[in-house]
Design a protein around this motif. Structure first.
Motif, PDB file in Angstrom:
ATOM      1  N   GLY A  31      32.399  30.585  52.470  1.00 35.47           N
ATOM      2  CA  GLY A  31      32.599  31.640  51.481  1.00 35.47           C
ATOM      3  C   GLY A  31      31.998  31.306  50.134  1.00 35.47           C
ATOM      4  N   VAL A  32      32.088  30.016  49.717  1.00 36.25           N
ATOM      5  CA  VAL A  32      31.530  29.620  48.420  1.00 36.25           C
ATOM      6  C   VAL A  32      30.020  29.794  48.422  1.00 36.25           C
ATOM      7  N   GLU A  33      29.384  29.469  49.545  1.00 40.55           N
ATOM      8  CA  GLU A  33      27.927  29.609  49.626  1.00 40.55           C
ATOM      9  C   GLU A  33      27.502  31.084  49.541  1.00 40.55           C
ATOM     10  N   VAL A  34      28.285  31.938  50.152  1.00 35.92           N
ATOM     11  CA  VAL A  34      27.984  33.372  50.058  1.00 35.92           C
ATOM     12  C   VAL A  34      28.169  33.848  48.618  1.00 35.92           C
ATOM     13  N   ALA A  35      29.227  33.359  47.958  1.00 32.83           N
ATOM     14  CA  ALA A  35      29.436  33.720  46.558  1.00 32.83           C
ATOM     15  C   ALA A  35      28.267  33.265  45.696  1.00 32.83           C
ATOM     16  N   GLN A  36      27.739  32.089  46.001  1.00 30.57           N
ATOM     17  CA  GLN A  36      26.576  31.590  45.259  1.00 30.57           C
ATOM     18  C   GLN A  36      25.364  32.491  45.469  1.00 30.57           C
ATOM     19  N   ALA A  37      25.139  32.899  46.720  1.00 24.88           N
ATOM     20  CA  ALA A  37      24.011  33.781  47.013  1.00 24.88           C
ATOM     21  C   ALA A  37      24.169  35.133  46.318  1.00 24.88           C
ATOM     22  N   ALA A  38      25.420  35.544  46.073  1.00 20.50           N
ATOM     23  CA  ALA A  38      25.664  36.829  45.430  1.00 20.50           C
ATOM     24  C   ALA A  38      25.527  36.760  43.916  1.00 20.50           C
ATOM     25  N   GLY A  39      25.399  35.524  43.359  1.00 25.49           N
ATOM     26  CA  GLY A  39      25.200  35.398  41.918  1.00 25.49           C
ATOM     27  C   GLY A  39      26.461  35.145  41.122  1.00 25.49           C
ATOM     28  N   VAL A  40      27.520  34.633  41.766  1.00 26.49           N
ATOM     29  CA  VAL A  40      28.742  34.297  41.047  1.00 26.49           C
ATOM     30  C   VAL A  40      28.450  33.144  40.086  1.00 26.49           C
ATOM     31  N   PRO A  41      28.993  33.165  38.852  1.00 27.45           N
ATOM     32  CA  PRO A  41      28.703  32.101  37.866  1.00 27.45           C
ATOM     33  C   PRO A  41      28.976  30.705  38.414  1.00 27.45           C
ATOM     34  N   GLU A  42      28.168  29.740  37.988  1.00 25.09           N
ATOM     35  CA  GLU A  42      28.246  28.383  38.500  1.00 25.09           C
ATOM     36  C   GLU A  42      29.595  27.730  38.190  1.00 25.09           C
ATOM     37  N   SER A  43      30.193  28.057  37.031  1.00 25.29           N
ATOM     38  CA  SER A  43      31.486  27.462  36.696  1.00 25.29           C
ATOM     39  C   SER A  43      32.565  27.881  37.693  1.00 25.29           C
ATOM     40  N   VAL A  44      32.498  29.135  38.122  1.00 21.13           N
ATOM     41  CA  VAL A  44      33.460  29.611  39.124  1.00 21.13           C
ATOM     42  C   VAL A  44      33.217  28.924  40.461  1.00 21.13           C
ATOM     43  N   LEU A  45      31.930  28.773  40.821  1.00 20.86           N
ATOM     44  CA  LEU A  45      31.606  28.105  42.078  1.00 20.86           C
ATOM     45  C   LEU A  45      32.087  26.654  42.078  1.00 20.86           C
ATOM     46  N   GLU A  46      31.887  25.947  40.958  1.00 24.55           N
ATOM     47  CA  GLU A  46      32.283  24.549  40.879  1.00 24.55           C
ATOM     48  C   GLU A  46      33.788  24.405  41.007  1.00 24.55           C
ATOM     49  N   ARG A  47      34.517  25.283  40.296  1.00 21.49           N
ATOM     50  CA  ARG A  47      35.969  25.229  40.393  1.00 21.49           C
ATOM     51  C   ARG A  47      36.428  25.566  41.810  1.00 21.49           C
ATOM     52  N   SER A  48      35.747  26.501  42.476  1.00 19.32           N
ATOM     53  CA  SER A  48      36.085  26.848  43.860  1.00 19.32           C
ATOM     54  C   SER A  48      35.919  25.650  44.768  1.00 19.32           C
ATOM     55  N   ARG A  49      34.859  24.886  44.548  1.00 17.55           N
ATOM     56  CA  ARG A  49      34.625  23.691  45.386  1.00 17.55           C
ATOM     57  C   ARG A  49      35.731  22.665  45.177  1.00 17.55           C
ATOM     58  N   THR A  79      34.733  34.540  65.217  1.00 14.67           N
ATOM     59  CA  THR A  79      34.804  33.863  63.931  1.00 14.67           C
ATOM     60  C   THR A  79      33.410  33.452  63.500  1.00 14.67           C
ATOM     61  N   GLY A  80      33.307  33.066  62.250  1.00 11.84           N
ATOM     62  CA  GLY A  80      32.013  32.640  61.730  1.00 11.84           C
ATOM     63  C   GLY A  80      31.901  32.914  60.256  1.00 11.84           C
ATOM     64  N   PRO A  81      30.868  32.381  59.631  1.00  9.00           N
ATOM     65  CA  PRO A  81      30.699  32.539  58.183  1.00  9.00           C
ATOM     66  C   PRO A  81      30.525  33.997  57.789  1.00  9.00           C
ATOM     67  N   ASN A  82      30.824  34.263  56.516  1.00  6.98           N
ATOM     68  CA  ASN A  82      30.466  35.561  55.951  1.00  6.98           C
ATOM     69  C   ASN A  82      28.955  35.745  56.055  1.00  6.98           C
ATOM     70  N   MET A  83      28.541  36.964  56.274  1.00  7.71           N
ATOM     71  CA  MET A  83      27.117  37.329  56.362  1.00  7.71           C
ATOM     72  C   MET A  83      26.421  36.756  57.593  1.00  7.71           C
ATOM     73  N   SER A  84      27.195  36.230  58.537  1.00  4.34           N
ATOM     74  CA  SER A  84      26.567  35.644  59.718  1.00  4.34           C
ATOM     75  C   SER A  84      26.246  36.678  60.778  1.00  4.34           C
ATOM     76  N   GLY A  85      26.880  37.858  60.706  1.00  3.57           N
ATOM     77  CA  GLY A  85      26.556  38.910  61.660  1.00  3.57           C
ATOM     78  C   GLY A  85      27.705  39.387  62.508  1.00  3.57           C
ATOM     79  N   LYS A  86      28.947  39.004  62.163  1.00  4.47           N
ATOM     80  CA  LYS A  86      30.082  39.404  62.996  1.00  4.47           C
ATOM     81  C   LYS A  86      30.220  40.929  63.073  1.00  4.47           C
TER      82      LYS A  86
END
Length: 889
Positions: free
Chosen positions: A793-811, A634-641
């Motif tokens: 997952g939200v942090e990875v989405a942020q790094a990928a450039g997902v719009p801030e409104s989507v990120l805020e609602r996800s949080r 287990t582990g975060p997305n993009m962590s190397g699994k």
């Protein structure tokens, strides 16, 4: 494949009225009714009727008309000098191409020139360098009933036969070779072949046991000595028949014309096919197409148009085509026999530590041409003089290789050294007979060395003396006639002449005889000049004919040594791969793997491909044994699994192929098969969704894996609802642990699965950690025991450039879900307190609905049946209203 393009139906009615040439064409289209016939007419290959329209459309050439006493036919042609590029287009469009060459000299023929099909060009039987396009093998396969499988590379002579035990095993072996073309016997399905493979039924009589056995016997000897099953015999015999069919006969690719036109219709035996490799699939690690693709062993995966590297690519420091093909073969078929694996490792270790020897071998191997393809052309009578010189230049390297290996100690290097036949007789023959830089054409002279044949030398001397006499003639005639502008020349039509300008015609001697009148001059010849011209032409023609005959004799003599040359090619290929493995090991700090344990114990392992493409790579350890053999990762997305899992597989495959591995140390077990269920894909053409493909692959793993297998499972169950996915993932984990007991890495975001390690004695948890600060989340890419605490997952989405409104609602939604997990009543909208459902367009999660209805078992049961992934916000509100009414009641 496109439909056959024979004569139109109306031709049958007027067959007796066709011109001799068109009759000849349509006879060939009848005989080769599964191919598009290209028919030589002068300097072009022509096609007629429907075939012409296909050539015009595919090759983008002009469609014209031919008219004779029977009517007008569509006609399209391609130039012979550039035919291969057009043939390649026709192959890409799905056609077989039958090339019909003129097999008589038009100047010596009074009637229609005889033509015959000299080769049938198909995707799997290419031998032309222009069409092969690289050093990789190009295979054609034959599949007979009873799972008999034969595979052949016509360009090199590599011939394999095997008898897998099931349709799945057949598909695995076909995937291992990746044939470009296949023929199938009666009652055989083509389902096992890739969509890119041209699959066709073939003559049923070629698959009959007696006929097939006789053909195998003709090439390789008694089939029983190889232990071939009946199914294998039928597949081998049919494949040999098909290879002969595609080779045709008569005129060679070099443009040579046989002395006997009937040669073109004879079956051409492929004399360079003299070795059959019969193997049991269980002798090698099974790598099915799914594993080959997901581990990126040979095919590069493109991400946003940028192609990545492959395992074969990072291990390939080979110096020649022989080595590149052998490297691919070793990676496609890693060994199971520990003794043979360690023989390769012994050789790599010796070369790794002996830098001087390794570099000397590598430098010498650079001068090696593709011996396998060269000798196959020689054996088929298709090699030109330059091919023979290339063969000699390669054989000249062999003594140097033997000398460099003089002090070799490892068994495999000693075996290579002792098996390197210097072929001094072949080298001397070619060296004494063939000029160092001969022309491509072998029928026009300039091929045979002076001093090789006395009769040829005499003819060439006569030709040279005559030409020298003519070269001196101009000076003599100027002096004799006093005409300073007099010139001696030659053209193709009138031969040699003496040219005098009009103002000097009064000075022309009486023995000059007029040959040609020009606007400003006259051309003459003299009896002496004509005599010399006849001598020169006669000597040149006789010399060219003799030289061609001598060349054919030399080529035939070399062809008799095909098996010896192939033996040298085999040793050179092995040596090239061993040197490549040693060079990579030394350059990138690979270690020698050991095989002393029943588990896997790797210290500071690295992914061989990823470490080459990143500025820094974090090594990780690997540990499995008989007590702990299933890791839940287990582990975060993009962590190397995924990288970690593939890294383990690559290290094991490399080790069993004979390579050193990227690690500080590696103590491994020998695996019989590597299974992968990694990544998302679908099969739209086959009507299978991503989830169906995932489940199909999982089913194959659960049914085929053994305790000696390596299994990689990544995110099993993610293609369906969370509840279903978790249930499938847990059930699969328990089955692998209890029933299969293979070394397994199971990467998942279902954190509930980490509890499995507490219940299953052979399971344990691994996780990839991340460091969270106020500004960012940093992935450490290092693996540790235990379960991960978050996926980020939200942090990875942020790094990928997902719009801030989507990120805020996800949080917001994530916070609400977490509060439910802690037993709190959530606020279901950003501006609403309490437990009332969201309104005015605000969204709520089904987890929140579950907390509202927690007091009712009936509602809870119904809620568990809801497919969250397929429920829209409006449907969720409707469900909430319904559940509330039930609770109020």
């Amino acid at each position: 494949m496109e439909s056959a393009l024979g004569p139109p139906a109306e031709m049958a009615e007027i067959a007796e009225e066709l011109t001799p040439m068109m009759s000849q064409y349509f006879e060939l289209t009848d005989r080769y009714d599964d191919a598009l016939v290209l028919f030589q007419v002068g300097d072009f290959y022509e096609a007629f009727c429907d075939a012409a329209r296909a050539v015009s459309r595919t090759c983008e050439v002009t469609l014209t008309k031919r008219e004779d006493n029977t009517g007008r036919y569509a006609m399209a042609g391609i130039p012979i000098d550039n035919a291969e590029s057009y043939i390649e287009r026709l192959l890409d469009a799905g056609y077989r191409v039958a090339v019909a060459d003129q097999v008589q000299d038009p100047e010596e023929t009074t009637g229609v020139v005889d033509r015959a099909v000299t080769r049938v060009v198909t995707p799997g039987t290419l031998t032309e360098d222009e069409l092969l396009g690289g050093a990789d093998n190009n295979f054609v396969a034959a599949l007979a009933s009873g799972y008999g499988l034969a595979v052949l590379d016509v360009s090199t002579g590599d011939f394999y036969a095997t008898n897998p035990t099931s349709p799945a095993a057949v598909a695995d072996e076909i995937g291992r070779f990746g044939p470009a073309e296949a023929i199938v016997g009666p009652e055989v399905s083509a389902d096992a072949f890739d969509a890119d493979c041209m699959v066709s039924p073939y003559d049923e009589t070629a698959f009959e046991r007696d006929a097939a056995a006789e053909r195998v016997r003709e090439y390789f000897g008694d089939p029983d000595t190889y232990g071939l099953t009946d199914a294998e015999v039928r597949a081998c015999g049919a494949l040999l028949s098909y290879a002969e069919y595609t080779r045709g006969g008569g005129a060679a690719a070099t443009g040579e014309i046989p002395e006997d036109p009937s040669e073109a219709d004879e079956r051409e035996r492929l004399g360079y096919l003299n070795h059959l490799t019969h193997y049991d699939p269980r002798e090698y690690v099974v790598l099915d197409p799914t594993a080959l693709e997901s581990l990126e062993l040979f095919e590069r995966r493109s991400v946003r148009g940028v192609e990545g590297a492959t395992l074969a690519g990072v291990l390939d420091e080979t110096a020649n085509a022989l080595g590149r093909r052998r490297l691919t073969e070793w990676l496609r078929r890693p060994l199971l026999d520990r003794e043979h694996i360690e023989r390769r490792h012994d050789a790599v270790a010796e070369l790794k530590h002996d830098v001087v020897t390794r570099e000397a071998l590598h430098d010498a191997l650079r001068d090696v041409y593709d011996l396998e393809r060269l000798i196959s052309r020689v054996s088929r009578g298709r090699a030109n003089a330059r091919d023979l010189r290339s063969l000699k230049d390669t054989l000249d390297v062999v003594p140097e290789l033997k000398s460099t290996l003089a002090d070799a100690e490892s068994d495999l290097l000693v075996d290579v050294r002792e098996g390197l036949d210097v072929l001094e007789d072949v080298r001397d023959l070619v060296g004494s007979a063939i000029r160092e830089e001969p022309p491509i054409e072998v029928t026009e002279g300039g091929v045979i060395r002076e001093g090789y044949d006395a009769a040829l030398d005499e003819l060439r001397a006569t030709e040279r003396d005559g030409k020298q006499w003519i070269d001196d003639l101009e000076a003599r005639e100027r002096e004799r006639t006093g005409i300073d502008s007099l010139k001696v020349g030659r053209n193709q039509v009138h031969g040699y002449y003496i040219e005098v300008t009009n103002p000097n015609l009064d000075s022309v001697p009486e023995d000059y005889q007029r040959r040609q009148t020009l606007k400003n001059s006259e051309r003459f010849y003299t009896p002496a000049l004509k005599e010399r011209e006849d001598e020169i032409l006669s000597a040149a023609e006789r010399a060219d004919a003799l030289e061609y005959e001598l060349f054919r004799e030399v080529r035939a003599s070399v062809g008799e040594e095909t098996e010896r040359v192939q033996g040298v090619a085999d040793r050179v290929a092995r040596l090239d791969v061993l040197v490549s493995f040693a060079d990579v090991a030394a350059r990138y700090d690979y270690c020698r793997p050991e095989f002393s344990k029943t588990g896997v114990d790797v210290e500071a392992g690295r992914h061989p491909v990823v470490e080459r493409t990143q500025e820094s790579f974090v090594p990780n350890d690997v540990h499995f044994d008989r007590e702990e053999y299933l890791a839940v990762v287990t582990g975060p997305n993009m962590s190397g699994k995924s990288t970690y899992m593939r890294q383990v597989a690559c290290i094991c495959i490399m080790a069993q192929a004979g390579s050193f591995v990227p690690a500080a140390s590696a103590d491994l077990r020998v695996f019989d098969r590597v299974f992968t269920r990694v990544g998302a894909s679908d099969d739209i053409a086959g009507g299978q969704s991503t989830f169906m493909v995932e489940m199909t692959e999982l089913a194959d793993i659960l049914s085929e894996a053994t305790p000696e297998s390596l299994v990689l499972l990544d995110e099993v169950g993610r293609g369906t609802s969370t509840t279903d996915g978790l249930a499938i993932a847990q059930a699969a984990t328990e089955y692998v642990h209890d029933e299969v007991q293979a070394v397994t890495l199971f990467a998942t975001h279902h954190h509930e699965l980490t509890a499995v390690a507490d219940d299953l004695p052979g399971a344990f948890n691994l996780h990839f950690a991340a460091t969270e600060t106020s500004d960012e989340v940093r992935f450490d890419h290092s693996v540790s025991r235990g379960a991960a605490t978050a996926s980020y997952g939200v942090e990875v989405a942020q790094a990928a450039g997902v719009p801030e409104s989507v990120l805020e609602r996800s949080r917001e939604l994530l916070a609400a879900s977490e509060s439910v997990d802690e037993g709190e009543v959530p606020a279901v909208g950003p501006d609403v307190e309490g437990s009332a459902p969201a309104s005015d367009g605000e969204h709520a999660t089904l987890d929140e609905f579950a907390s509202v209805s927690a007091g009712s078992e009936a509602v809870a049961r119904r809620l568990r049946e809801v497919n969250v992934a397929d429920t829209t916000p409006m449907e969720a509100l409707a469900l909430l209203d319904e559940f509330k009414r039930e609770l109020d009641d």
